[in-house]
Design a protein around this motif. Structure first.
Motif, PDB file in Angstrom:
ATOM      1  N   SER A  91     -33.383 -36.516 -52.108  1.00 57.51           N
ATOM      2  CA  SER A  91     -33.811 -35.401 -51.274  1.00 57.51           C
ATOM      3  C   SER A  91     -32.727 -35.081 -50.235  1.00 57.51           C
ATOM      4  CB  SER A  91     -35.137 -35.774 -50.595  1.00 57.51           C
ATOM      5  OG  SER A  91     -35.445 -34.907 -49.557  1.00 57.51           O
ATOM      6  N   TYR A  92     -32.120 -36.108 -49.710  1.00 55.64           N
ATOM      7  CA  TYR A  92     -31.014 -35.905 -48.767  1.00 55.64           C
ATOM      8  C   TYR A  92     -29.882 -35.142 -49.451  1.00 55.64           C
ATOM      9  CZ  TYR A  92     -27.077 -36.886 -45.701  1.00 55.64           C
ATOM     10  OH  TYR A  92     -25.981 -36.745 -44.891  1.00 55.64           O
ATOM     11  N   LEU A  93     -29.566 -35.552 -50.677  1.00 47.53           N
ATOM     12  CA  LEU A  93     -28.452 -34.918 -51.393  1.00 47.53           C
ATOM     13  C   LEU A  93     -28.757 -33.460 -51.724  1.00 47.53           C
ATOM     14  CD1 LEU A  93     -27.396 -37.745 -53.891  1.00 47.53           C
ATOM     15  CD2 LEU A  93     -26.172 -36.966 -51.854  1.00 47.53           C
ATOM     16  N   ALA A  94     -30.005 -33.190 -52.082  1.00 47.17           N
ATOM     17  CA  ALA A  94     -30.356 -31.844 -52.537  1.00 47.17           C
ATOM     18  C   ALA A  94     -30.674 -30.895 -51.387  1.00 47.17           C
ATOM     19  CB  ALA A  94     -31.550 -31.922 -53.498  1.00 47.17           C
ATOM     20  N   VAL A  95     -30.989 -31.444 -50.227  1.00 46.81           N
ATOM     21  CA  VAL A  95     -31.441 -30.583 -49.138  1.00 46.81           C
ATOM     22  C   VAL A  95     -30.602 -30.761 -47.862  1.00 46.81           C
ATOM     23  CG1 VAL A  95     -33.404 -29.920 -47.711  1.00 46.81           C
ATOM     24  CG2 VAL A  95     -33.794 -30.659 -50.061  1.00 46.81           C
ATOM     25  N   ASP A  96     -30.627 -31.967 -47.314  1.00 49.94           N
ATOM     26  CA  ASP A  96     -29.998 -32.185 -46.002  1.00 49.94           C
ATOM     27  C   ASP A  96     -28.510 -31.847 -46.004  1.00 49.94           C
ATOM     28  OD1 ASP A  96     -32.400 -33.647 -46.292  1.00 49.94           O
ATOM     29  OD2 ASP A  96     -31.945 -34.763 -44.472  1.00 49.94           O
ATOM     30  N   ARG A  97     -27.852 -32.249 -47.098  1.00 53.50           N
ATOM     31  CA  ARG A  97     -26.416 -32.050 -47.138  1.00 53.50           C
ATOM     32  C   ARG A  97     -26.066 -30.569 -47.004  1.00 53.50           C
ATOM     33  NH1 ARG A  97     -22.889 -33.665 -51.717  1.00 53.50           N
ATOM     34  NH2 ARG A  97     -24.711 -32.737 -52.719  1.00 53.50           N
ATOM     35  N   HIS A  98     -26.847 -29.715 -47.646  1.00 51.91           N
ATOM     36  CA  HIS A  98     -26.571 -28.277 -47.559  1.00 51.91           C
ATOM     37  C   HIS A  98     -27.037 -27.716 -46.223  1.00 51.91           C
ATOM     38  CE1 HIS A  98     -25.643 -29.028 -51.614  1.00 51.91           C
ATOM     39  NE2 HIS A  98     -26.901 -29.184 -51.979  1.00 51.91           N
ATOM     40  N   PHE A  99     -28.151 -28.264 -45.748  1.00 48.11           N
ATOM     41  CA  PHE A  99     -28.652 -27.857 -44.431  1.00 48.11           C
ATOM     42  C   PHE A  99     -27.604 -28.161 -43.354  1.00 48.11           C
ATOM     43  CE2 PHE A  99     -30.635 -29.568 -40.553  1.00 48.11           C
ATOM     44  CZ  PHE A  99     -31.229 -28.416 -40.070  1.00 48.11           C
ATOM     45  N   ARG A 100     -26.871 -29.238 -43.544  1.00 47.79           N
ATOM     46  CA  ARG A 100     -25.844 -29.612 -42.570  1.00 47.79           C
ATOM     47  C   ARG A 100     -24.496 -28.954 -42.825  1.00 47.79           C
ATOM     48  NH1 ARG A 100     -28.366 -33.632 -39.968  1.00 47.79           N
ATOM     49  NH2 ARG A 100     -29.932 -34.714 -41.208  1.00 47.79           N
ATOM     50  N   LEU A 134     -35.917 -24.768 -47.021  1.00 48.52           N
ATOM     51  CA  LEU A 134     -36.237 -25.893 -47.893  1.00 48.52           C
ATOM     52  C   LEU A 134     -36.269 -27.187 -47.078  1.00 48.52           C
ATOM     53  CD1 LEU A 134     -36.775 -25.964 -50.914  1.00 48.52           C
ATOM     54  CD2 LEU A 134     -34.370 -26.514 -51.293  1.00 48.52           C
ATOM     55  N   PHE A 135     -35.308 -27.321 -46.196  1.00 49.16           N
ATOM     56  CA  PHE A 135     -35.244 -28.503 -45.326  1.00 49.16           C
ATOM     57  C   PHE A 135     -36.531 -28.628 -44.510  1.00 49.16           C
ATOM     58  CE2 PHE A 135     -34.134 -30.380 -41.194  1.00 49.16           C
ATOM     59  CZ  PHE A 135     -33.573 -31.578 -41.591  1.00 49.16           C
ATOM     60  N   ARG A 136     -36.968 -27.518 -43.917  1.00 49.71           N
ATOM     61  CA  ARG A 136     -38.198 -27.528 -43.118  1.00 49.71           C
ATOM     62  C   ARG A 136     -39.406 -27.903 -43.971  1.00 49.71           C
ATOM     63  NH1 ARG A 136     -36.360 -27.015 -38.667  1.00 49.71           N
ATOM     64  NH2 ARG A 136     -35.760 -25.157 -37.501  1.00 49.71           N
ATOM     65  N   GLU A 137     -39.527 -27.239 -45.124  1.00 51.90           N
ATOM     66  CA  GLU A 137     -40.711 -27.458 -45.970  1.00 51.90           C
ATOM     67  C   GLU A 137     -40.758 -28.878 -46.511  1.00 51.90           C
ATOM     68  OE1 GLU A 137     -43.232 -25.399 -46.237  1.00 51.90           O
ATOM     69  OE2 GLU A 137     -42.146 -24.059 -44.879  1.00 51.90           O
ATOM     70  N   VAL A 138     -39.603 -29.362 -46.947  1.00 51.63           N
ATOM     71  CA  VAL A 138     -39.567 -30.711 -47.516  1.00 51.63           C
ATOM     72  C   VAL A 138     -39.909 -31.737 -46.439  1.00 51.63           C
ATOM     73  CG1 VAL A 138     -38.033 -32.477 -48.504  1.00 51.63           C
ATOM     74  CG2 VAL A 138     -38.013 -30.135 -49.419  1.00 51.63           C
ATOM     75  N   ASN A 139     -39.398 -31.537 -45.243  1.00 52.95           N
ATOM     76  CA  ASN A 139     -39.694 -32.478 -44.166  1.00 52.95           C
ATOM     77  C   ASN A 139     -41.168 -32.450 -43.772  1.00 52.95           C
ATOM     78  OD1 ASN A 139     -37.479 -34.187 -42.909  1.00 52.95           O
ATOM     79  ND2 ASN A 139     -36.429 -32.249 -43.317  1.00 52.95           N
ATOM     80  N   SER A 160     -51.557 -27.309 -41.174  1.00 52.83           N
ATOM     81  CA  SER A 160     -51.748 -26.778 -39.823  1.00 52.83           C
ATOM     82  C   SER A 160     -51.683 -27.911 -38.787  1.00 52.83           C
ATOM     83  CB  SER A 160     -53.069 -26.009 -39.736  1.00 52.83           C
ATOM     84  OG  SER A 160     -54.139 -26.909 -39.921  1.00 52.83           O
ATOM     85  N   GLN A 161     -51.805 -29.149 -39.243  1.00 54.68           N
ATOM     86  CA  GLN A 161     -51.708 -30.305 -38.334  1.00 54.68           C
ATOM     87  C   GLN A 161     -50.284 -30.854 -38.232  1.00 54.68           C
ATOM     88  OE1 GLN A 161     -54.708 -31.139 -36.928  1.00 54.68           O
ATOM     89  NE2 GLN A 161     -55.515 -29.469 -38.196  1.00 54.68           N
ATOM     90  N   VAL A 162     -49.389 -30.338 -39.086  1.00 52.79           N
ATOM     91  CA  VAL A 162     -48.028 -30.896 -39.126  1.00 52.79           C
ATOM     92  C   VAL A 162     -47.105 -30.075 -38.226  1.00 52.79           C
ATOM     93  CG1 VAL A 162     -46.044 -31.377 -40.635  1.00 52.79           C
ATOM     94  CG2 VAL A 162     -48.379 -31.742 -41.483  1.00 52.79           C
ATOM     95  N   PRO A 163     -46.368 -30.730 -37.323  1.00 52.90           N
ATOM     96  CA  PRO A 163     -45.455 -29.967 -36.463  1.00 52.90           C
ATOM     97  C   PRO A 163     -44.417 -29.205 -37.279  1.00 52.90           C
ATOM     98  CG  PRO A 163     -45.223 -32.369 -36.095  1.00 52.90           C
ATOM     99  CD  PRO A 163     -46.340 -32.176 -37.051  1.00 52.90           C
ATOM    100  N   ASN A 164     -44.086 -27.996 -36.816  1.00 54.24           N
ATOM    101  CA  ASN A 164     -43.157 -27.148 -37.566  1.00 54.24           C
ATOM    102  C   ASN A 164     -41.761 -27.727 -37.689  1.00 54.24           C
ATOM    103  OD1 ASN A 164     -44.361 -24.930 -38.709  1.00 54.24           O
ATOM    104  ND2 ASN A 164     -44.668 -23.995 -36.681  1.00 54.24           N
ATOM    105  N   ASN A 165     -41.395 -28.535 -36.682  1.00 56.97           N
ATOM    106  CA  ASN A 165     -40.049 -29.107 -36.735  1.00 56.97           C
ATOM    107  C   ASN A 165     -40.078 -30.576 -37.156  1.00 56.97           C
ATOM    108  OD1 ASN A 165     -41.279 -30.089 -34.531  1.00 56.97           O
ATOM    109  ND2 ASN A 165     -39.569 -29.733 -33.106  1.00 56.97           N
ATOM    110  N   ALA A 166     -41.102 -30.928 -37.927  1.00 58.39           N
ATOM    111  CA  ALA A 166     -41.206 -32.323 -38.379  1.00 58.39           C
ATOM    112  C   ALA A 166     -39.915 -32.744 -39.068  1.00 58.39           C
ATOM    113  CB  ALA A 166     -42.375 -32.460 -39.354  1.00 58.39           C
ATOM    114  N   TYR A 167     -39.497 -33.957 -38.782  1.00 55.83           N
ATOM    115  CA  TYR A 167     -38.334 -34.499 -39.476  1.00 55.83           C
ATOM    116  C   TYR A 167     -38.669 -35.908 -39.927  1.00 55.83           C
ATOM    117  CZ  TYR A 167     -33.836 -36.628 -40.445  1.00 55.83           C
ATOM    118  OH  TYR A 167     -32.803 -37.298 -41.058  1.00 55.83           O
TER     119      TYR A 167
END
Ligand code: WT7
Length: 657
Positions: free
Chosen positions: A82-91, A122-127, A249-256
């Motif tokens: 997940s890091y490879l497919a999402v975070d790396r591009h997000f960064r 994608l980063f937001r949704e996956v987190n 609706s219970q999950v913070p929008n900036n959850a990481y």
């Protein structure tokens, strides 16, 4: 003789070499010289590819072969898919690049919904999704089931699971309750994600009802998350089922959620596939080897670049979707199309309009789709502009040269690389291609061409390698990254099915020919496995579904050629005493199997007989049935228990001709 075989002697001058390409063409001989180097220096070769991924911790040992065939790749290494497919591009600069262009099926003069998700989205949704899964108390190594239609939540849940080191098992949403229950039971999944329904040809498939039925046959699943897609009314079981939107609706929008540092050899997923006998096998794929193979193939076979719009028309429920919709393209930071529904809904040109609308440049599709388009006619293509396409591959079953030529002309404009990539659920990714190593070798319609760098492939029989031009069995001669770890819960079966027939090599279960240029021609399955529209179904599974019908005592299923689907099933059934054979019953049996197994079970016909050809030990001789079906010699029948059974099959045919 199949079309493939009849084309084997195509003169060299007629081989098609496109003129205007980005991919460089190479002489097959030169490629094979390079290929040999990658086999001779196999580990160095794979290290050089794996190094291009980002590892949390580098591996210590490239290949652990201390306990064959249970090979482990990149041992000691740690990473996260997940890091490879999402975070790396997000960064990276790709943060605002579109990852997914999702198009829903519903259509009123144009698509009703197109959703674009950037890598940031994608980063937001996956987190958020990982945060939610974590709140269920799930931890690394736990299994979850995913039974979703082709909506963005499907890759998102897979990526979220991978982020936590959960092992997910996706079940194709065209499978019915029994198949879903079997898979969830075998995997011991604790949680299941599904939807209130899915769109297919303008109708809603009631997935939640199927889940409810399946869970009556399952004990492991404690919780169900339901995604709202169609808005259909569904029954929600208190304490078990929740809607995703309520939970979110219970999950913070900036959850990481910190990605787990999983070991290279930790399982990423279990995917069930059909074999010769018994229930479907849970193929377990690792993380490090699998991602390495996807990296190689996305770069080299698809020549993927940042400016491309890539589209794989498969369903994520099959391995093609796992590797070439979810993990492969996202690993590479691609922009890709994901389409929800039927390629020819509401009109036969839906898929062409998608290419035109989103300017798709790389297309990965199937022979069955191409033959369907062919039947619908070229006017559906010529009314659109397909000039954005620069590379095409097909997968899933052999492509007949006629279909190849037709598609090459109409969509490939006789100038883009167009190959038939051979691989299977077990291999994790593409093994044989027309564009191996990032080069194009001259195209021969109907072939699969050459093994990728690092991949050892041969055609053998019991005596060893066969001569070029002769039919034999396809084997892979070297362990490769992306190979299975095992069959889930049944390591002995893993050894038996794949590694015993030709010791030291992986037996793929396909017939193949290697021609004078070293090109592979995969001819089809050598076992009791059918490929109906490219979908892999065991004859045994269909027979099991048939005998669950109250009127049926015994059943035998064989595959017969079909113009569009490549192959379909043909059933021979013995009815229980007192049951009247008639057309009404036939229709009912057909419906019964579709309801109980899934709509991918397509029967050409169901024949009523009073005997089946069997050996004295009671094994059904499908070979004999197939021979009668194809009007060819039935061969040695000395082990046959009762020869009259063959006449019965013959008569069954006459009756319906
Ligand atoms: C079987 C594997 C690989 C993703 C989809 C299928 C057949 C696959 C080709 C091809 C001829 C092919 C083989 C193989 N197959 N691709 N390009 N040409 N045959 O995966 O469901 O695991 O099926 O599909 O028979 O063994 P799968």
């Amino acid at each position: 003789m199949s079309n493939q075989e009849s084309e084997l002697n195509l003169p060299v001058k007629e081989k098609i070499v496109p003129e205007s390409l980005k991919t460089k063409t190479i002489d097959p001989k030169d490629y094979l010289t390079f290929h040999k180097l990658t086999l001779d220096n196999n580990l160095e070769f794979w290290e050089s590819i794996a190094k291009e991924l980002e590892w949390f911790k580098p591996w210590e040992r490239t290949l652990d072969s201390s306990n064959p065939p249970f090979y482990k790749w990149f041992v000691g290494g740690e990473l996260n898919a997940s890091y490879l497919a999402v975070d790396r591009h997000f960064r990276s600069w790709r943060r605002n690049k579109v990852a997914l262009i999702w198009e829903g099926e519903p259509w009123d003069s144009s698509p009703r919904e197109v959703r674009k998700l950037t890598y940031l989205d994608l980063f937001r949704e996956v987190n958020k999704t990982a945060y939610l899964l974590k709140s269920y108390g799930l931890k690394r190594g736990d299994k979850i089931g995913i039974y979703l239609p082709m909506i963005p939540e499907l890759p998102i849940f897979m990526l979220a699971a991978a982020r936590l080191g959960l092992i997910f098992s996706v079940v194709f949403s065209g499978f019915s309750a029994q198949a879903l229950a079997d898979r969830m039971n075998d995997a011991g999944a604790k949680l299941l994600i599904t939807a209130d329904g899915g769109w297919r040809r303008g109708k809603v498939v009631q997935l939640k009802e199927i889940v409810d039925k399946a869970l009556e046959m399952n004990k492991s699943i404690k919780d169900v998350i339901v995604v709202r897609r169609t808005g259909s009314e569904v029954r929600m079981e208190k304490g078990r089922d929740s809607f995703l939107h309520d939970l979110m609706s219970q999950v913070p929008n900036n959850a990481y959620v910190e990605p787990e540092r999983v070991k290279s050899e930790d399982p990423l997923y279990i995917l069930y596939t059909s074999g010769t006998t018994g229930k479907p096998k849970g193929i377990v794929h690792d993380t490090g080897g699998y991602m390495t193979l996807l990296h190689l193939t996305m770069r080299q076979v698809f020549d993927l670049r940042d400016e491309d719009v890539y589209w794989c028309t498969a369903d994520v429920g099959w391995v093609t979707g796992h590797s070439y919709i979810v993990f492969g393209p996202l690993l590479e930071g691609a922009t890709e199309v994901m389409y929800e529904g039927a390629l020819d809904y509401p009109e036969p040109d839906r898929w062409v309009s998608i290419i035109e609308r989103h300017q798709v440049s790389i297309l990965y599709t199937s022979p069955t789709a191409i033959r369907t388009f062919m039947r619908q006619g070229e006017r559906w293509i010529t009314k659109h502009d397909v000039s954005s396409i620069r590379l095409i591959h097909s997968v899933g079953e052999p492509i007949n040269p006629e279909a190849w030529r037709w598609f090459f002309k109409l969509v490939g404009r006789e100038q883009v690389p167009f190959g038939s990539t051979w691989w299977m659920t077990e291999t994790g990714g593409i093994m044989i291609s027309h564009t191996p190593g990032g080069y194009l070798v001259p195209m021969k319609p109907g072939t699969n061409a050459l093994p990728l760098p690092g991949i050892g492939a041969e055609v053998v029989n019991e005596e060893g390698k066969v001569k070029s031009g002769e039919k034999g069995y396809l084997v892979l001669t070297k362990p490769w990254p992306g190979m299975p770890l095992t069959i889930y819960g049944d390591p002995d079966r893993y050894v038996k099915v794949y590694w015993e027939k030709f010791p030291g090599a992986f037996y793929a279960g396909d017939y193949a020919i290697k021609d004078q240029d070293g090109y592979f021609w995969i001819l089809g399955r050598a076992d009791e496995v059918l490929k109906i529209a490219g979908h892999r179904i065991g004859t045994y599974e269909l027979e099991s579904a048939l005998i669950q019908h109250p009127s049926i005592a015994e059943a035998a299923v064989v595959g017969v050629p079909d113009q569009v689907r490549g192959e379909v099933a043909e059933a021979f059934v013995i009815l229980r005493s007192g049951v009247e054979p008639n057309q009404g019953l036939k229709d009912e049996i057909n419906r019964f199997v579709r309801d109980n197994f899934g709509p991918i079970a397509v029967f050409k016909d169901i024949h009523f007989v009073s005997k089946l050809p069997k050996t004295r030990s009671g094994k059904i001789m499908r070979r004999v049935i197939r021979a009668v079906a194809s009007n060819s010699p039935i061969g040695d029948v000395t082990t046959l228990e009762d020869e009259a059974s063959v006449d019965e099959i013959r008569n069954a045919y006459k009756e319906f001709m």
